[in-house]
Write a protein that holds these residues in place. Structure first.
Motif, PDB file in Angstrom:
ATOM      1  N   VAL A 269       0.836  -1.206   0.000  1.00  0.00           N
ATOM      2  CA  VAL A 269       0.000   0.000   0.000  1.00  0.00           C
ATOM      3  C   VAL A 269       0.868   1.252   0.000  1.00  0.00           C
ATOM      4  N   THR A 270       0.233   2.393  -0.259  1.00  0.00           N
ATOM      5  CA  THR A 270       0.902   3.696  -0.190  1.00  0.00           C
ATOM      6  C   THR A 270       0.423   4.411   1.071  1.00  0.00           C
ATOM      7  N   ILE A 271       1.355   4.967   1.822  1.00  0.00           N
ATOM      8  CA  ILE A 271       0.989   5.658   3.061  1.00  0.00           C
ATOM      9  C   ILE A 271       0.268   6.965   2.733  1.00  0.00           C
ATOM     10  N   GLU A 272      -0.891   7.168   3.355  1.00  0.00           N
ATOM     11  CA  GLU A 272      -1.617   8.415   3.134  1.00  0.00           C
ATOM     12  C   GLU A 272      -1.482   9.377   4.301  1.00  0.00           C
ATOM     13  N   ASP A 273      -1.184   8.817   5.466  1.00  0.00           N
ATOM     14  CA  ASP A 273      -1.013   9.694   6.624  1.00  0.00           C
ATOM     15  C   ASP A 273      -0.240   8.933   7.688  1.00  0.00           C
ATOM     16  N   THR A 274       0.610   9.618   8.417  1.00  0.00           N
ATOM     17  CA  THR A 274       1.266   8.972   9.552  1.00  0.00           C
ATOM     18  C   THR A 274       1.067   9.824  10.786  1.00  0.00           C
ATOM     19  N   GLU A 275       0.875   9.135  11.919  1.00  0.00           N
ATOM     20  CA  GLU A 275       0.805   9.832  13.202  1.00  0.00           C
ATOM     21  C   GLU A 275       1.791   9.162  14.129  1.00  0.00           C
ATOM     22  N   VAL A 276       2.756   9.902  14.622  1.00  0.00           N
ATOM     23  CA  VAL A 276       3.706   9.324  15.560  1.00  0.00           C
ATOM     24  C   VAL A 276       3.310   9.761  16.966  1.00  0.00           C
ATOM     25  N   LEU A 277       2.943   8.781  17.808  1.00  0.00           N
ATOM     26  CA  LEU A 277       2.480   9.103  19.160  1.00  0.00           C
ATOM     27  C   LEU A 277       3.523   8.645  20.160  1.00  0.00           C
ATOM     28  N   GLY A 278       4.694   9.254  20.117  1.00  0.00           N
ATOM     29  CA  GLY A 278       5.714   8.860  21.077  1.00  0.00           C
ATOM     30  C   GLY A 278       6.245   7.479  20.774  1.00  0.00           C
ATOM     31  N   ASN A 279       5.679   6.462  21.419  1.00  0.00           N
ATOM     32  CA  ASN A 279       6.248   5.128  21.236  1.00  0.00           C
ATOM     33  C   ASN A 279       5.444   4.256  20.290  1.00  0.00           C
TER      34      ASN A 279
ATOM     35  N   GLY B 169      -8.645  -1.298  -1.234  1.00  0.00           N
ATOM     36  CA  GLY B 169      -9.927  -1.407  -1.911  1.00  0.00           C
ATOM     37  C   GLY B 169     -10.669  -0.092  -1.741  1.00  0.00           C
ATOM     38  N   LYS B 170     -11.881  -0.162  -1.133  1.00  0.00           N
ATOM     39  CA  LYS B 170     -12.625   1.080  -0.898  1.00  0.00           C
ATOM     40  C   LYS B 170     -12.525   1.525   0.557  1.00  0.00           C
ATOM     41  N   ALA B 171     -11.817   0.744   1.362  1.00  0.00           N
ATOM     42  CA  ALA B 171     -11.804   1.027   2.797  1.00  0.00           C
ATOM     43  C   ALA B 171     -10.532   1.752   3.205  1.00  0.00           C
ATOM     44  N   THR B 172     -10.642   2.572   4.243  1.00  0.00           N
ATOM     45  CA  THR B 172      -9.473   3.214   4.832  1.00  0.00           C
ATOM     46  C   THR B 172      -9.025   2.387   6.025  1.00  0.00           C
ATOM     47  N   TRP B 173      -7.785   1.988   5.998  1.00  0.00           N
ATOM     48  CA  TRP B 173      -7.258   1.155   7.080  1.00  0.00           C
ATOM     49  C   TRP B 173      -6.209   1.896   7.871  1.00  0.00           C
ATOM     50  N   LYS B 174      -6.004   1.398   9.086  1.00  0.00           N
ATOM     51  CA  LYS B 174      -4.906   1.915   9.891  1.00  0.00           C
ATOM     52  C   LYS B 174      -4.044   0.760  10.362  1.00  0.00           C
ATOM     53  N   ALA B 175      -2.750   1.023  10.427  1.00  0.00           N
ATOM     54  CA  ALA B 175      -1.833   0.049  11.024  1.00  0.00           C
ATOM     55  C   ALA B 175      -1.190   0.705  12.225  1.00  0.00           C
ATOM     56  N   LYS B 176      -1.070  -0.042  13.312  1.00  0.00           N
ATOM     57  CA  LYS B 176      -0.478   0.515  14.530  1.00  0.00           C
ATOM     58  C   LYS B 176       0.789  -0.276  14.828  1.00  0.00           C
ATOM     59  N   TRP B 177       1.944   0.362  14.720  1.00  0.00           N
ATOM     60  CA  TRP B 177       3.219  -0.291  14.969  1.00  0.00           C
ATOM     61  C   TRP B 177       3.861   0.279  16.214  1.00  0.00           C
ATOM     62  N   GLN B 178       4.520  -0.586  16.950  1.00  0.00           N
ATOM     63  CA  GLN B 178       5.257  -0.110  18.121  1.00  0.00           C
ATOM     64  C   GLN B 178       6.500   0.654  17.666  1.00  0.00           C
ATOM     65  N   GLY B 179       6.880   1.661  18.413  1.00  0.00           N
ATOM     66  CA  GLY B 179       8.109   2.396  18.126  1.00  0.00           C
ATOM     67  C   GLY B 179       7.874   3.566  17.186  1.00  0.00           C
ATOM     68  N   GLN B 180       8.978   4.260  16.887  1.00  0.00           N
ATOM     69  CA  GLN B 180       8.892   5.431  16.007  1.00  0.00           C
ATOM     70  C   GLN B 180       9.421   5.031  14.638  1.00  0.00           C
ATOM     71  N   TRP B 181       8.588   5.172  13.610  1.00  0.00           N
ATOM     72  CA  TRP B 181       8.969   4.741  12.266  1.00  0.00           C
ATOM     73  C   TRP B 181       9.095   5.947  11.361  1.00  0.00           C
ATOM     74  N   PRO B 182      10.287   6.184  10.865  1.00  0.00           N
ATOM     75  CA  PRO B 182      10.501   7.366  10.017  1.00  0.00           C
ATOM     76  C   PRO B 182      10.005   7.136   8.589  1.00  0.00           C
ATOM     77  N   LYS B 183       8.684   7.139   8.414  1.00  0.00           N
ATOM     78  CA  LYS B 183       8.117   6.965   7.063  1.00  0.00           C
ATOM     79  C   LYS B 183       7.404   8.257   6.670  1.00  0.00           C
ATOM     80  N   ASN B 184       7.325   8.495   5.386  1.00  0.00           N
ATOM     81  CA  ASN B 184       6.658   9.697   4.908  1.00  0.00           C
ATOM     82  C   ASN B 184       5.396   9.347   4.147  1.00  0.00           C
ATOM     83  N   ILE B 185       4.548  10.341   4.017  1.00  0.00           N
ATOM     84  CA  ILE B 185       3.359  10.183   3.191  1.00  0.00           C
ATOM     85  C   ILE B 185       3.801   9.908   1.761  1.00  0.00           C
TER      86      ILE B 185
END
Lengths: 375, 315
Positions: free
Chosen positions: A302-312, A321-337
């Motif tokens: 997939v292509t990242i549409e938004d990232t939110e870094v919440l500390g850890n 498809g037609k749905a908006t999904w979220k993935a929640k990963w532990q840690g700080q991930w330096p990814k860009n939109i």
């Protein structure tokens, strides 16, 4: 100590539709029981029926062994905390706390003793002579709780008591109410629309939608084994990701839309034999980087549409498809939109829901039989 | 510590504070804007309120001719004459009695009706409309209605009394009864407005307070005494003050029902002023009476605020 039993309890205001529809539940003595659901789902109506502030259209409500459908509120041995606290603005904190005891003509010595005790317990002693308008939101909340403490009644009903407080105070009062309940050993029936409160405070919870009971159980059992699509997406933050999928003729491909498809995992094929469509549900914390998942899984890019870094922890938003999904990963991930992500969902983390009934028919951990009883 | 922080504040002001030098024209900008907005009401008030008031004060020191033009300055003689006059004293007594008859009964009846109409019952809207309907009726119309009701021979009140075996009462003809009859009419007229205001006050009380009391086991009378009346006190205070002032100023019903008679029993102060001014053409003494009435009502209202407001719980 008495248990509260609802059997086939229904409420209708217009004689045409149900605000509360056939509720059956047994609330045990000393239990912290949470009623949770979106606004307008009938949870407050249910609480008010237990309190005796609303009439019951059909069904039986018992407290202990007695049917109490027509018992006036004062005889039900309950206390109640309202959303706006219902403090008497013209009375001092002390008079507010003692209002009920005075109305019942309790003698003065015992009255003052109980007031002192409750004020100590809730840290209100310095404020006893103040008027409610001179108190902060949290202190008003405590005065309302002190009223239930002095009443010494075994059942306490709370109607969204924390929704007028700011987020920090709400977190603090959650613990405080929970500790109070344990200390007094009383039954609390707690109404909220906030699933976090339900998850953190309740011994058991009931999820309601449109007046109908969706599921009753401990917070973890509901989180892990949601009975249908609504419960799955209502409980948990961020909510469970869902994706409607349609199956190819031989059930080997699952289509997100006309173009994009995934291979159906082999172990699911017999399961999906009778279906043309279904919903796939995955919790955000179960969407992993593809390289970390070694067990059987569904993989996609997939292509990242938004990232939110919440500390850890880091949340990624993307479209599948037609749905908006979220993935929640532990840690700080330096990814860009705009970055590409290879993701994988372990098969055992997947929940499958019937598209028509929205009931769950498969979850990775446990195979559910038809008509499963989750009560 | 606090003194040092003050000097820090002072230093900061000295260092960074800017005193804008403004001309008189610039300084009064807000004031001038405000006056522009206030101008229409100030104009109307001046013509119809302030000027007549000052004129009344002025006239009360003069003897006037039949056109109401001041002709001879007499100082406080008008007042001295009024205060010695038995007609004025009798009028004062009637007025005070009238206020005593009308104010408490108006408010208590309106409160009672409002408590009834505040219940959630089927068709309660109909009763609310009916009970507040006297508010929309002019003084003249109400007085005429009561004129018919009070009629000694064909009036419905006496017919009703005769049916239940009580002899007719000379409502407006007997000096003993006339003031009471006027008071009954006035209470009836007051009720609509007082009812509406009190009902509004009742509806503003948070229902949760009653639900909480219900759960606590408080009985109706306890709820009335401990919740309804204290929560209603600002409304009650307002309506008592308004009814009080209105009672002092009653005129229309007297004019239509009794013209101050019989035997001056219903010669209320405003009616007495009217008679002095426009029937006897004594504008000077009429103005003096008006001024006395104004001072009396003003003083009593201040006393009311001073002693009554302590019992009022504003939220």
């Amino acid at each position: 100590m008495k248990k509260v039993t609802l059997s086939h309890v229904s409420k209708s205001y217009d004689q045409q539709s149900f605000a509360v529809d056939d509720v059956n539940v047994e609330i045990n003595p000393g239990e912290f029981f949470v009623l949770v659901g979106p606004s307008g789902c009938g949870k407050s109506t249910m609480l008010r029926m237990i309190a005796g502030l609303e009439t019951i259209t059909a069904g039986d409500l018992s407290i202990g062994e007695n049917r109490v459908n027509h018992m006036p509120p004062s005889k039900r041995e309950i206390s109640m905390v309202f959303q706006n606290y219902a403090l008497y603005p013209h009375l001092t904190v002390e008079e507010n706390i003692l209002f009920g005891l005075k109305a019942r003509k309790m003698n003065k010595i015992e009255r003052n003793e109980r007031c002192q005790e409750a004020a100590d317990l809730l840290g209100l002693t310095p404020y006893l002579q103040r008027k409610p308008r001179e108190l902060s939101g949290g202190q008003r909340q405590r005065v309302a709780l002190a009223r239930t403490v002095v009443s010494q009644r075994p059942i306490c009903l709370l109607d969204e008591p924390l929704s007028n407080l700011d987020a920090k105070l709400r977190g603090y009062m959650r613990t405080e109410i929970r500790q109070l309940q344990k200390k007094l050993g009383i039954t609390m029936i707690y109404v909220t629309h906030d699933q976090v409160e339900a998850m953190t405070m309740g011994d058991r919870m009931m999820v309601l939608k449109d007046g109908k009971v969706q599921q009753v159980g401990t917070p973890l059992s509901i989180y892990n084994q949601p009975k249908n699509l609504f419960v799955a997406t209502f409980i948990g933050a961020p909510p469970m990701n869902t994706l409607p999928l349609s199956l190819s003729q031989d059930r080997s491909l699952m289509f997100m839309n006309e173009k994009i498809s995934l291979a159906t995992p082999v172990s699911w094929r017999t399961l999906l034999n009778t279906k043309d469509h279904f919903h796939l549900g995955v919790r955000p914390e179960q969407v992993f980087p593809a390289e970390e998942v070694l067990e059987p899984s569904i993989k996609f890019d997939v292509t990242i549409e938004d990232t939110e870094v919440l500390g850890n922890e880091t949340h990624f938003t993307f479209t599948l498809g037609k749905a908006t999904w979220k993935a929640k990963w532990q840690g700080q991930w330096p990814k860009n939109i705009g970055d590409l992500l290879s993701l994988a969902v372990p098969l055992e983390a997947a929940y499958l829901f019937d598209t028509d009934t929205e009931e769950i028919f498969y979850s990775g951990q446990v195979q559910l039989s038809e008509g499963v009883q989750v009560l | 510590m606090s003194s040092s922080s003050v000097t820090v504040v002072e230093e900061r002001i000295l260092q960074y504070g800017r005193k804008e030098k403004l001309s008189w024209w610039g300084k009064t900008k807000n004031f001038r804007t405000a006056m522009l907005y206030l101008f229409p009401s100030i104009l109307l008030f001046s013509i119809f309120l302030f000027y007549p008031m000052l004129r009344t004060v002025y006239l009360s020191f003069f003897l006037t001719d039949a056109q109401g033009v001041a002709s001879l300055f007499v100082g406080f003689e008008n007042f001295a004459y009024i205060l010695q006059s038995s007609v004025f004293r009798k009028s004062m007594v009637s007025t005070l009695l009238f206020v005593l008859y009308t104010v408490p009964s108006s408010v208590i009846i309106a409160l009672f009706l409002a408590l009834l109409a505040n219940e959630k019952l089927r068709g309660i809207g109909f009763f609310r409309t009916i009970l507040s309907s006297t508010m929309g009726m002019s003084v003249a119309a109400s007085a005429v209605i009561w004129l018919f009701l009070f009629h000694p021979t064909v009036g419905i009140l006496n017919s009703f009394l005769n049916i239940i075996g009580i002899s007719s009462i000379p409502w407006l003809l007997d000096p003993q009864w006339a003031l009471i009859s006027i008071a009954i009419t006035t209470v009836w007229m007051n009720t609509g407005f007082a009812f509406l205001v009190i009902l509004g006050g009742l509806q503003n009380i948070d229902q949760h307070l009653y639900e909480n009391a219900e759960i606590d086991g408080a009985k109706y009378r306890y709820q009335l005494r401990r919740i309804t009346l204290p929560m209603l006190s600002p409304t009650l205070f307002f309506i008592i003050t308004i009814t009080f002032i209105n009672s002092f100023q009653s005129f229309g019903q007297v004019d239509i029902l009794t013209q101050g008679g019989p035997a001056e029993a219903t010669n209320l102060i405003v009616y007495a002023i009217y008679r002095d001014a426009f029937i006897n053409y004594q504008f000077g003494t009429a103005s003096a009476q008006a001024l006395i009435l104004f001072i009396l009502v003003f003083g009593l209202t201040i006393l009311q605020f001073k002693f009554g407001e302590k019992r009022v719980h504003y939220q």
